[in-house]
Design a protein around this motif. Sequence first.
Motif, PDB file in Angstrom:
ATOM      1  N   TYR A   1       0.874  -1.169   0.000  1.00 38.55           N
ATOM      2  CA  TYR A   1       0.000   0.000   0.000  1.00 38.55           C
ATOM      3  C   TYR A   1       0.906   1.211   0.000  1.00 38.55           C
ATOM      4  N   GLU A   2       1.137   1.772  -1.177  1.00 32.75           N
ATOM      5  CA  GLU A   2       2.107   2.851  -1.338  1.00 32.75           C
ATOM      6  C   GLU A   2       1.401   4.124  -1.807  1.00 32.75           C
ATOM      7  N   GLU A   3       1.425   5.151  -0.938  1.00 28.13           N
ATOM      8  CA  GLU A   3       0.859   6.449  -1.281  1.00 28.13           C
ATOM      9  C   GLU A   3      -0.563   6.326  -1.825  1.00 28.13           C
ATOM     10  N   VAL A   6      -2.542   0.417  -4.091  1.00 22.43           N
ATOM     11  CA  VAL A   6      -2.254  -0.963  -3.724  1.00 22.43           C
ATOM     12  C   VAL A   6      -1.246  -1.551  -4.709  1.00 22.43           C
ATOM     13  N   VAL A   7      -0.175  -2.094  -4.159  1.00 23.49           N
ATOM     14  CA  VAL A   7       0.873  -2.697  -4.981  1.00 23.49           C
ATOM     15  C   VAL A   7       0.886  -4.197  -4.705  1.00 23.49           C
ATOM     16  N   HIS A   8       0.664  -5.004  -5.742  1.00 28.33           N
ATOM     17  CA  HIS A   8       0.605  -6.454  -5.570  1.00 28.33           C
ATOM     18  C   HIS A   8       1.993  -7.078  -5.721  1.00 28.33           C
ATOM     19  N   PRO A   9       2.221  -8.196  -5.057  1.00 27.26           N
ATOM     20  CA  PRO A   9       3.485  -8.914  -5.253  1.00 27.26           C
ATOM     21  C   PRO A   9       3.629  -9.334  -6.716  1.00 27.26           C
ATOM     22  N   ALA A  10       4.868  -9.451  -7.151  1.00 27.74           N
ATOM     23  CA  ALA A  10       5.113  -9.853  -8.533  1.00 27.74           C
ATOM     24  C   ALA A  10       4.501 -11.229  -8.792  1.00 27.74           C
TER      25      ALA A  10
END
Length: 722
Positions: A1-3, A6-10
């Motif tokens: 969770y960036e700024e 949502v950022v998922h794993p590769a």
Amino acid sequence: YEEGRVVHPAGVRTLDGDDPYFVVAADRGTATFSDIANEIAADAGFWLDDAFASGGSTGYDHKALGITARGAWESVRRHFMELDVDVQSDPFTVVGVGDMSGDVFGNGMLLSRKIRLVAAFDHRHIFVDPNPDPERSFKERDRIAGLDHSSWDDYDRDAISPGGGVFPRKLKRIELTEEMRSALGTTSVQMTPHELISAILKAPVDLLWNGGIGTYVKAKTETNDDAQDRSNDAVRVNGRDLRCRVVGEGGNLGFTQAGRIEYDRSGGRILTDFIDNSGGVHCSDREVNIKILLRIAERSGELTRDARNELIEAVSDDVVVAIVDDNFDQAQILSQEVAASADRMESYEDLMVRLEAEAGLDREIEVLPLTETMLERTRTGRGMARPELAVLLAYAKRHLTDELVDSDLPESAFFESLLIGYFPRQIAERFEPLILAHPLRRQLVSTIVANEMLNSQGATFVSRLEVETGAGAAEIVRAYRTARGVVGASARWRDVETLAGSLDAEVLRRLLAGVDGLVETITRWFIARRGTEPIVDRIEAYRSGFVEIARGIRTMGPKQWQNRLERQVKRFVELGVPEAIAMGHVFQTELVHAPDIIDVATDTGLPLSDVGSAFYRAGQVFHIDWLERQIESLPATTRWQRWATLSLRQELMNLRRAIVERVLAGGHDGDIGAAFGTFAEAKAIERERLAGLVGLLRRDGVSDSAAVVVAMRQMMTLVGRP
């Protein structure tokens, strides 16, 4: 969770919606397993960092805080209040599951010096103290609780009363002394360890305190397979066979839900494990939310990790107080609902139907009554069981929370103070701007609001008002918060709650219900007016006027009105209620007219005291007060009867206001008596007809709403309505 993204794993493809909030509970391993879990989270770059698993070396140690036991003890304390027992000053007998090395059992058995622990067992030993001395046994429990890995075998035999002892569970048979037989209420002279444990569970004591692991109680209608705990099949008993007066469930799954209900229906007092022991989970929630907040401060350079850890430790007492208060509030509202549920069974049926459709409720799985059973309970006047109400309260809170998250309510500036107040003062004062930017702001506000509102008004509050007014959940919350602020409900509740333990439980319930009723009536008033102005503006518009009316209400009405209410005050004082609180309780029933009084005073420019006098005089002169009392006495055993009563009451309040507006329109320079005289003279024929009709009603009695409708139709002629 960036700024905010949502950022998922590769290599991961998501098929459902984004939900980055994921935490784990390292059950029975918070000291070590939580650290391991958090190391993995940190290595993986998970946004929660060491908030992924609560506890550990930088979190709250539940056993050290004793938080689960302290929360469950609030349920126990509330149950005993209803039995006129103060667990901090009155000796009471206890049997339990667990030992002093355990978190819940050990901490729980040190929460009162008046505990007389008659018997307990764990997986190793059976402890029996037939006639314990409270102070001596407390000191011995405290001593062995401080030992590393203690067991009942460490208990000083000299501290055990005659006839008792500590028995390994591996024994084939145990001889029961006369003292043991008397304490456990059995005639058997010899038992196997399994039989003795069953006898302990069924002992005639005040409290069964479950602080262990395993399912020990089921319903008569269930098999051991239903309990899904093979290791305890040999000792399990039925709920209806328990002879304790109260059960405290610090441990999980000690009862099946059907077993709880059976025990409750047999006269015992029990909630559920997830209510009693919610303090542990609540503590984890607060730790996680504090760590999320302070991680933002770390990233911005406002705080080092060491300083963060010190701060988390420094606010632990504040966290504990908030958790314990919440546990008591939950136990209290469930107690109030038990007493009131029989009068509004259709509301619980409506709630369950809605939860089935929208919140995944399965009545069969949750052991909740089906529609046919609910109809039968309505006919027989039988209310809900405490464990049933506990389930519905939990579902209602979750459903309301979800509704609020999906609304615009969490963004309202009014609720920022609730969000800030959720955090310990030391953190709130230092990091208020960060709190308002908390990544879980919407979820926190929604959860806090839902929990607070349903803990005060009950599980069906929102669903009832949605059906009866057509308002949505967020609109009801806004009206409720407005009403609560206007009437000063927090102070009113606090004044009553300080009397807990010193009054009869039914008297205390009536006092609390009085505040709840006032809040609900004023909530309905604000819903009906559906204003769009901010909550704080609505509160400011009515709060000072409400306070002024409340202070002067005692002298606003005519003498006959005052005398009737003063007699009610005297009856409460005779029941032990302090005069000031008795006065506030009795006269607050008349404060339901305060918003209308304030509106009329604003419109006419007359003092509040004059307008208030007109409202209460109208109640006497035009028989409105008498008719209101008849409405209150009408039968309301069905949905339609209750709705009819609500409608009649609301219409009569509107009619009172309309009459007062007509009276005051005559002028007379604030001379209320002269204004009434002029109006009465102008409406002499209508008044005479009304008096004759009321005379007939007094003679014949008011047995249904038809008589009230006829009387109200005649009253309408006073204001020119056909």
